[in-house]
Design a protein around this motif. Structure first.
Motif, short mmCIF file in Angstrom:
data_model
loop_
_atom_site.label_atom_id
_atom_site.label_comp_id
_atom_site.label_asym_id
_atom_site.label_seq_id
_atom_site.Cartn_x
_atom_site.Cartn_y
_atom_site.Cartn_z
N MET A 1 0.86 -1.18 0.00
CA MET A 1 0.00 0.00 0.00
C MET A 1 0.90 1.24 0.00
N SER A 2 0.67 2.16 -0.93
CA SER A 2 1.53 3.33 -1.07
C SER A 2 1.19 4.37 -0.03
N ASP A 3 2.00 5.47 -0.02
CA ASP A 3 1.77 6.56 0.91
C ASP A 3 0.55 7.37 0.53
N SER A 4 -0.10 7.04 -0.57
CA SER A 4 -1.30 7.77 -1.01
C SER A 4 -2.55 7.33 -0.25
N LEU A 5 -2.43 6.29 0.55
CA LEU A 5 -3.61 5.75 1.22
C LEU A 5 -4.37 6.82 2.00
N ASN A 34 -8.17 7.18 12.21
CA ASN A 34 -7.41 8.43 12.10
C ASN A 34 -5.95 8.17 11.77
N ARG A 35 -5.42 7.06 12.28
CA ARG A 35 -4.03 6.71 11.95
C ARG A 35 -3.89 6.31 10.48
N TYR A 36 -4.93 5.69 9.92
CA TYR A 36 -4.92 5.40 8.48
C TYR A 36 -4.89 6.72 7.70
N LEU A 37 -5.72 7.66 8.10
CA LEU A 37 -5.81 8.94 7.39
C LEU A 37 -4.50 9.72 7.47
N ALA A 38 -3.82 9.60 8.60
CA ALA A 38 -2.57 10.34 8.79
C ALA A 38 -1.36 9.60 8.21
N GLY A 39 -1.57 8.41 7.68
CA GLY A 39 -0.46 7.64 7.13
C GLY A 39 0.43 7.03 8.18
N GLN A 40 -0.06 6.95 9.43
CA GLN A 40 0.73 6.40 10.53
C GLN A 40 0.57 4.89 10.67
N SER A 41 -0.45 4.35 10.03
CA SER A 41 -0.72 2.92 10.13
C SER A 41 -1.42 2.46 8.87
#
Length: 270
Positions: A1-5, A34-41
């Protein structure tokens, strides 16, 4: 999964009223999402499938660069924000909607007991209804300044407040306005119940009296939970002014309004 998620998920979520609504419909933990949205997880395979099924996209599509993904879902670059963003007031309150906790367990009817701002020395009993509408928690408060007791009661004032409710950190914030005259606003802050069954909530309310001088005032309030269904006619008949020693106001309510400390740990909830 890229950083574009995270970017692509935010774009998909912009089609809904709030992140909280998306999380409720998905059945996912808000903090984790929220961690998915922030790219942290990154989602597990199971959660990724749930997200893709919900939004109607494929997992490999979520990995596309942001601009390419936007074209794929039919959104032009200048339409990436929701249509509500053109309204400054909606834009101002959007972070509150996104950060607010889930108030579903507080939906229903309440009696609100408060020291009356307009008639000092009396207790005003109001009827409050909290409900969810398209992911936003709204409420209505009905007031009647009818004096209890014998004789012919006269209704000196009737008020109907409409407002929105938010849970930020460990407090419930309720902001409303008087909808019949549109000449005042009030704010109530309640301490939520941490027990499985909601009975009574304590808090403070600020507003103005209904007198000519519109004097600013603050009072302790107690909300008593009535349930999700009530007999509105018989319940509304109880909405009026009471003397503090009226036997229909129990001792616990009187004590909470008169002496309940505001500090954490001392301001008890049931």
């Amino acid at each position: 999964m890229s950083d574009s998620l995270g970017v692509n998920l935010k774009l998909l979520c912009s089609h809904y009223r709030s992140i909280a609504e998306v999380c409720r419909k998905l059945g996912l933990n808000r903090a984790q999402f929220n961690r998915y949205l922030a790219g942290q997880s990154r989602p597990t395979a199971h959660n990724l499938k749930r997200i893709c099924d919900f939004f109607g996209v494929e997992s490999h599509e979520l990995a596309l660069p942001g601009e390419q993904f936007a074209r794929l879902v039919g959104v032009r670059g200048n339409d990436k924000v929701s249509s509500a963003s053109g309204d400054p007031l909606s834009t101002l309150f959007e972070p509150l909607r996104e950060q607010s906790g889930d108030l579903s367990r507080y939906c229903g009817y309440y009696f609100e007991y408060a020291n009356c701002m307009s008639v000092p020395g009396t207790i005003l009993l109001s009827l409050v209804h909290v409900r969810e509408e398209n992911g936003t928690f709204l409420f209505e408060r009905q007031e009647r300044q009818v004096t209890s007791g014998g004789g012919h009661a006269e209704e000196s004032a009737r008020c109907r407040y409409l407002g929105a409710a938010f849970q930020l950190q460990d407090r419930l914030f309720l902001i409303d306005y008087e909808s019949l005259t549109v000449n005042e606003m009030s704010q109530t802050i309640l301490i939520p119940s941490f027990k499985s069954r909601i009975t009574r909530l304590n808090g403070l309310k600020t507003g103005v009296s209904s007198g000519d001088r519109r004097t600013p005032a603050c009072t302790r309030v107690v909300w008593e939970y009535l349930g999700t269904e009530i007999n509105r006619i018989s319940t509304y008949r109880q909405v009026m002014l009471y003397q503090p020693d009226d036997p229909r106001i129990d001792e616990d309510i009187r004590q909470r309004l008169a002496h309940a400390p505001v500090r954490d740990g001392l301001f008890e909830v049931e």
